[in-house]
Design an enzyme around this catalytic site. Structure first.
Site, PDB file in Angstrom:
ATOM      1  N   CYS A   2       0.832  -1.194   0.000  1.00 49.26           N
ATOM      2  CA  CYS A   2       0.000   0.000   0.000  1.00 49.26           C
ATOM      3  C   CYS A   2       0.875   1.255   0.000  1.00 49.26           C
ATOM      4  O   CYS A   2       2.053   1.207   0.349  1.00 49.26           O
ATOM      5  CB  CYS A   2      -0.898   0.010   1.229  1.00 49.26           C
ATOM      6  N   ARG A  27       1.561   1.687  -5.907  1.00 51.74           N
ATOM      7  CA  ARG A  27       1.751   0.700  -4.842  1.00 51.74           C
ATOM      8  C   ARG A  27       0.458  -0.017  -4.477  1.00 51.74           C
ATOM      9  O   ARG A  27       0.471  -0.992  -3.716  1.00 51.74           O
ATOM     10  CB  ARG A  27       2.325   1.373  -3.594  1.00 51.74           C
ATOM     11  N   TRP A  74      -3.596  -1.856  -1.526  1.00 55.24           N
ATOM     12  CA  TRP A  74      -3.539  -3.115  -2.264  1.00 55.24           C
ATOM     13  C   TRP A  74      -4.019  -4.180  -1.295  1.00 55.24           C
ATOM     14  O   TRP A  74      -3.381  -4.453  -0.286  1.00 55.24           O
ATOM     15  CB  TRP A  74      -2.120  -3.408  -2.745  1.00 55.24           C
ATOM     16  N   ASN A 100       0.658  -0.334   6.058  1.00 56.29           N
ATOM     17  CA  ASN A 100       1.159  -1.133   4.934  1.00 56.29           C
ATOM     18  C   ASN A 100       1.866  -2.332   5.532  1.00 56.29           C
ATOM     19  O   ASN A 100       2.820  -2.174   6.300  1.00 56.29           O
ATOM     20  CB  ASN A 100       2.125  -0.307   4.084  1.00 56.29           C
ATOM     21  N   GLY A 101       1.414  -3.536   5.202  1.00 52.81           N
ATOM     22  CA  GLY A 101       2.016  -4.737   5.756  1.00 52.81           C
ATOM     23  C   GLY A 101       0.952  -5.762   6.102  1.00 52.81           C
ATOM     24  O   GLY A 101      -0.202  -5.647   5.681  1.00 52.81           O
ATOM     25  N   GLU A 483      10.289 -13.235 -19.924  1.00 53.90           N
ATOM     26  CA  GLU A 483       9.968 -11.845 -19.621  1.00 53.90           C
ATOM     27  C   GLU A 483       8.911 -11.300 -20.573  1.00 53.90           C
ATOM     28  O   GLU A 483       7.996 -10.578 -20.147  1.00 53.90           O
ATOM     29  CB  GLU A 483      11.241 -10.992 -19.677  1.00 53.90           C
ATOM     30  N   LYS A 487       5.249  -9.863 -19.377  1.00 60.10           N
ATOM     31  CA  LYS A 487       4.752  -8.524 -19.682  1.00 60.10           C
ATOM     32  C   LYS A 487       3.350  -8.584 -20.284  1.00 60.10           C
ATOM     33  O   LYS A 487       2.477  -7.791 -19.942  1.00 60.10           O
ATOM     34  CB  LYS A 487       5.703  -7.809 -20.654  1.00 60.10           C
ATOM     35  N   GLU A 490       0.838  -9.500 -17.556  1.00 55.29           N
ATOM     36  CA  GLU A 490       0.671  -8.454 -16.546  1.00 55.29           C
ATOM     37  C   GLU A 490      -0.290  -7.361 -16.992  1.00 55.29           C
ATOM     38  O   GLU A 490      -1.128  -6.918 -16.206  1.00 55.29           O
ATOM     39  CB  GLU A 490       2.019  -7.804 -16.231  1.00 55.29           C
ATOM     40  N   HIS A 506       8.356 -30.989 -26.042  1.00 54.51           N
ATOM     41  CA  HIS A 506       8.086 -31.809 -24.870  1.00 54.51           C
ATOM     42  C   HIS A 506       6.767 -31.431 -24.202  1.00 54.51           C
ATOM     43  O   HIS A 506       6.633 -31.516 -22.985  1.00 54.51           O
ATOM     44  CB  HIS A 506       9.244 -31.694 -23.880  1.00 54.51           C
ATOM     45  N   LYS A 605       3.306  -2.222  -7.558  1.00 57.08           N
ATOM     46  CA  LYS A 605       4.685  -2.074  -8.014  1.00 57.08           C
ATOM     47  C   LYS A 605       5.687  -2.746  -7.097  1.00 57.08           C
ATOM     48  O   LYS A 605       6.561  -3.478  -7.532  1.00 57.08           O
ATOM     49  CB  LYS A 605       5.014  -0.574  -8.126  1.00 57.08           C
TER      50      LYS A 605
END
Length: 610
Positions: A2, A27, A74, A100-101, A483, A487, A490, A506, A605
């Site tokens: 957060c 955040r 968040w 936050n936590g 990557e 992206k 996301e 495979h 983030k």
């Protein structure tokens, strides 16, 4: 993850809090709220949704309070709604708190508090903490002592700001595992979970450490430990400008940050290349350089995009430095009882320097006597402070939730580290000069890729409605495939998977038909001929091939349906170039689908909670 912000001063607090929350919204953006201390009361406004909705809620509020705090969430415990939004209050609305936590023992504490008569309104773990502080304040009216007493009962992580009506010109802040920065302005103090919310007000900051509690009163700040030992904080100077956290004319932060990569890669190597010697210098490693160079084993620990950078770093270091390298998910590292020796070096990679799992891996490494090296972006972050040595990537503030410029800067720093170790272990000077010279040319090659992106946008529009993508690469570009797939997932919410190209046979080859786009990362490197064979296998099954290739390509142009070209470079540097079209492809697909590129759903983030 957060975002929290607080203000004590002489100005109207509300606009400062709202502006701070906008800068911290990356955040978390499930809900938002503010608490203002005014006329002997705590006035709270909060709602589900983004900060813009909180702005609408408060636009007719005639607030003159000069003390307050704000939060953008968040969600961890409790769905995103008005009730679960922060701030939270005690039973009598005399104490307010933002957090936050994660309070891990909240269920036990809640049961105990309910037996004492406390009534809860939300389903969050945070509300338990404010009621616990209320309980302690019954025996001690000093809010500072009540907060410290409550925190001693808590298991978990927190970055908190607390206010009460008995101390209307005071905020209490505390930290354990979640970052807090104190900004010292002109007769005012601004507190935030990230310096980006402070830079427009002041450049003078101090970073709260774990286990510290601060009393903020006017322009005075007193910092103590939980056990009441006073601490003298070192005031530091922020090194970035407000312009760096603005969009600068781009429609999204992500696109701005993609286009900054020519500059940020240059910044990552600035002052570090010794071209005449074919070597590099990394000042942040000077005190532990011998340990790093002589280590029998390097362990790279990271999460998400940083983990992909670590995989490429493994390829670099093993090939050129001849050193054994292991790559670990930081989130798994400490839970599997890793076997470490005092001669091992553990390299922690994190853009924010606050990633909870990576920070935990660092602490586990140090507890076992290994040397810890940090590679991060944020100056003054926890990983930067707790490492035995490290290297900043100097990418500047990265606001877009999907990491772009930090990834290529991480790769640049890993390349520098590779050259440093390799030259110290006997790599010839002329080989070092070749690597250093080519590394120095990368910013111009990146600039060339970014000079014309229309073709990538056109390809994105062709494939924006597909449900699945497959990304394939070999060697250094297998992690690039991972990557690229990440992206796309996301920011566009399209299912995508990355694989080594040879592994397609495979299992994943069963997915390929005329509806399956397959992105091949296929520069002319040592695996080029093998990748051509893999492309032929896809074409034989009617798959649609999008190929990232070098200029003047001949063989693949006869096979691929779409081609995107990048300049040629040495094998180990190819991911720095090939990933940029992958970033742009994901970006343009997401835009075409109407997705919120900078704030994709369910993500934040900086992952500061487990």
């Amino acid at each position: 993850m957060c975002g929290i912000v607080g203000y004590v001063g002489k100005r109207n607090a509300l606009p400062i809090l709202l502006e701070g929350l906008k800068r911290l919204e990356y955040r978390g953006y499930d809900s938002a709220g503010v608490a203002l201390l005014q006329d002997g009361k705590i006035q709270i406004n909060k709602c589900a949704g983004k900060v813009s909705q909180l702005e609408d809620l408060t636009k007719d509020l005639h607030a003159t309070a000069t003390v307050g705090m704000g939060h953008t969430r968040w969600a961890t415990h409790g769905v995103p709604n008005d009730i679960n939004a922060h701030p939270h209050c005690d039973c009598n609305n005399n104490i307010a708190l933002i957090h936050n936590g994660v309070i891990e023992n909240y269920a036990t504490l809640k049961k105990k508090l309910e037996s004492l008569g406390h009534v809860f309104k939300s389903s969050t773990d945070t509300e338990v903490l404010v009621h616990l502080i209320e309980e302690f304040s019954r025996w001690n009216k000093d809010l500072d002592l009540a907060v410290r007493g409550a925190l001693k009962e808590v298991t978990g992580t927190y970055g908190i700001i607390v206010a009460d009506t008995l101390n209307p010109d005071t905020l209490i802040i505390a930290r354990k595992g979640s970052p807090l920065v104190i900004g010292y302005g002109d007769e005012e103090i601004v507190i935030a979970s990230d310096a980006s919310a402070l830079v427009q007000h002041t450049r003078k900051v101090a970073y709260l450490e774990d286990g510290e509690v601060a009393v903020v009163n006017g322009h005075d700040v007193t910092v103590k430990t939980l056990s009441d030992v006073e601490i003298t904080k070192v005031i530091e100077e922020l090194t970035f400008d407000l312009e760096q956290i603005e969009k600068g004319g781009f429609p999204h932060f992500m696109l701005k940050e993609i286009h900054e990569q020519s500059e940020t890669i240059q910044n990552s190597m600035r002052g570090r290349l010794l071209e005449e010697d074919g070597n590099v210098k990394l000042g942040g490693l000077s005190e532990i350089a011998e340990k790093v160079i002589r280590a029998p084993r390097l362990i790279l620990a990271a999460c998400g995009t940083s983990w992909h950078a670590a995989l490429i770093g493994e390829y670099m270091l093993e090939q050129y430095a001849g050193i054994s390298v292991e790559v670990e998910y930081a989130s798994e590292f400490r839970y599997r009882n890793p076997i470490l020796n005092k001669s091992d070096v553990v390299i922690l990679i994190s853009q924010s320097g606050e990633t909870a799992d990576t920070l935990a891996a660092l602490r586990e490494a140090k507890a076992q006597g290994a040397t810890a090296v940090g590679i991060c972006n944020v100056v003054g972050s926890s990983i930067a402070r707790e490492s035995d040595g490290g290297v900043y990537i100097h990418a500047g503030p990265e606001i877009g939730v999907a990491s772009t410029k930090a990834f290529t800067s991480q790769l640049t720093v890993l390349a520098l580290l590779t050259i440093l170790i390799a030259r110290s272990k006997g790599m010839p000077r002329d080989k070092g000069m070749e690597l250093v010279k080519e590394l120095a040319m990368l910013p111009e090659k990146v600039k060339k890729i970014l000079s014309d992106t229309k073709q990538i946008e056109n390809i994105a529009n062709e494939f924006k409605d597909k449900k699945n993508f497959l990304y394939l690469g070999r060697g250094y570009n297998f992690p690039s495939a991972l990557e690229g797939a990440l992206k796309l997932k996301e920011i566009s919410y399209i299912h995508a998977e990355g694989y080594p190209a040879a592994e397609m046979k495979h299992g994943p080859i069963a997915l390929i038909d005329e509806n399956m786009p397959v992105v091949f990362i296929a520069p002319k490197d040592s695996t080029y001929d093998k990748v051509i064979s893999n492309i032929q296998e896809v074409k034989a099954r009617s798959g649609k091939v999008i190929a990232i290739v070098n200029e003047e390509e001949d063989a693949i142009c006869k096979l691929a349906d779409y081609m995107i070209t990048v300049p040629k470079t040495l094998d180990l540097f190819t991911p720095i170039l090939t990933v940029i079209p992958l970033q742009l492809l994901a970006y343009y697909i997401a835009v075409a689908r109407g997705c919120d590129v900078d704030q994709p759903r369910n993500l934040a983030k900086s992952v500061t909670v487990e």
